[in-house]
Design an enzyme around this catalytic site. Sequence first.
Site, short mmCIF file in Angstrom:
data_model
loop_
_atom_site.label_atom_id
_atom_site.label_comp_id
_atom_site.label_asym_id
_atom_site.label_seq_id
_atom_site.Cartn_x
_atom_site.Cartn_y
_atom_site.Cartn_z
CG HIS A 123 6.25 8.83 2.77
ND1 HIS A 123 7.47 8.68 2.14
CD2 HIS A 123 6.12 10.16 3.03
CE1 HIS A 123 8.04 9.87 2.00
NE2 HIS A 123 7.24 10.78 2.53
CE1 TYR B 259 11.05 0.94 0.34
CE2 TYR B 259 13.11 1.74 1.25
CZ TYR B 259 12.07 1.86 0.34
OH TYR B 259 12.06 2.91 -0.55
#
Length: 463
Positions: free
Chosen positions: A69, A132
């Site tokens: 992605h 993240y």
Amino acid sequence: MTPVAALSVTPTAIDGLLVVALDVRADNRGWFKENWQRRKMTDLGVPDFGPVQNNVSFNTAAGATRGIHAEPWDKFVSLARGRIFGAWVDLRPGPGFGTCVTLELGPETAVFVPRGVGNAFQTLEDETAYSYLVNDHWSLAAKDSYTFVNLADETLAIGWPIPLEQAELSDADRAHPRLADVVPMRPRRTLVVGAGGQLGRALLEAWPEATGVTRAALDLADPASVAAFDFSPYGVVVNAAAYTAVDAAETDEGRAAAWAANVSGVAALVTAAREHRCTLVHVSSDYVFDGTATEHAEDEPFSPLGVYGQTKAAGDALVATLPAHYVLRTSWVIGAGKNFVSTMASLADRGIAPGVVDDQYGRLTFTAEIARAVDHLLSIGAPYGTYNISGGGEVMSWADVATAVFTAHGRPVSDVTRVTTAEYRAGKTLAPRPRHSALNLAKIEATGFVPAPVADSLAAYLD
């Protein structure tokens, strides 16, 4: 896990994709690391990307595989527990499109992933916690901006440690297109504020792909208008809008209007640029100086004489608080529409002999030249800060410019009467003007930009 002696940052084959070796301190109790340390990491070259959201993906078993992605924001990837095999693919337009980098990560390694680079990972241990940081807030609408490529793409030939047919994948990830069918992620666009003005029109002529907005769509003097505008699609915002009625700014009504557009409006733009990680380009003026110095460098302290100059100086100071900014300081701007040169040309054609000030000095700055300078600084990634820009060549007085225009129109030099500022102001209510407006151009010239001589630009304009 192998402890790392010191923090370090290493580039990869993908432009902007950085591998960060973290300093992990272990003892009999476990380990500790600074997972994100802004000052240390930016000093080593990691972008100051301004994270606003922290996400954690917990994966129960080895073989969980996610991606590839590419998302419309930057991210900083690391592990709190376990190990992964990571794969990154450049899905941005350009020569790097399709470049692939793979790496095994544990808690001792992090990766900075720039916008438009596809991100994927496969867990190598059970109970892996993948973390993240991102610099935009996730939303369902934002997912429409993702770009995907198939994990099994043959041209990428990623060597997954656990074969994909044995791994855990989502149906959506299995269905992503092959690289040959991927449309690269479009870069964030450029927004020109004040598109209806002389400079705005010149910028849009230079950048046909840019988005231009007029006061009807974005009115800097109206806080509600700025607050309602969606800045999220834009990576660069160029502010070519301003209140420029120098004499009217000295009135009660004009003073309020000048402060609203040139200060409050600029403050709102700075806030929006900071929130959306935009580079802000702001056009300023020689009026921030009193004109005592015969030539003005970028670091000269502000000393405005009138309200207009005061508001421009305040706006400059606000823009300078934004890390990613360019202030372009100009003088004697000439573009399409009504201006000093067009007025002198009209007087010459009608046989009118004007009196023109001969003790104010500077250089004309044509809007096409400002647009060229903005494009140059952005294209080369010049250091952020303030840059002077005007035409090159000899310093002139307004009377010198008028004489050049009259001569080009076949009128005699004697048609222009040279007067002092005091003589011109007699009986009029006018704002004070700096006597000397010439700008030192050494800083922008050092970037490789060569200002066009005023004489050449004036001749082309009159043609």
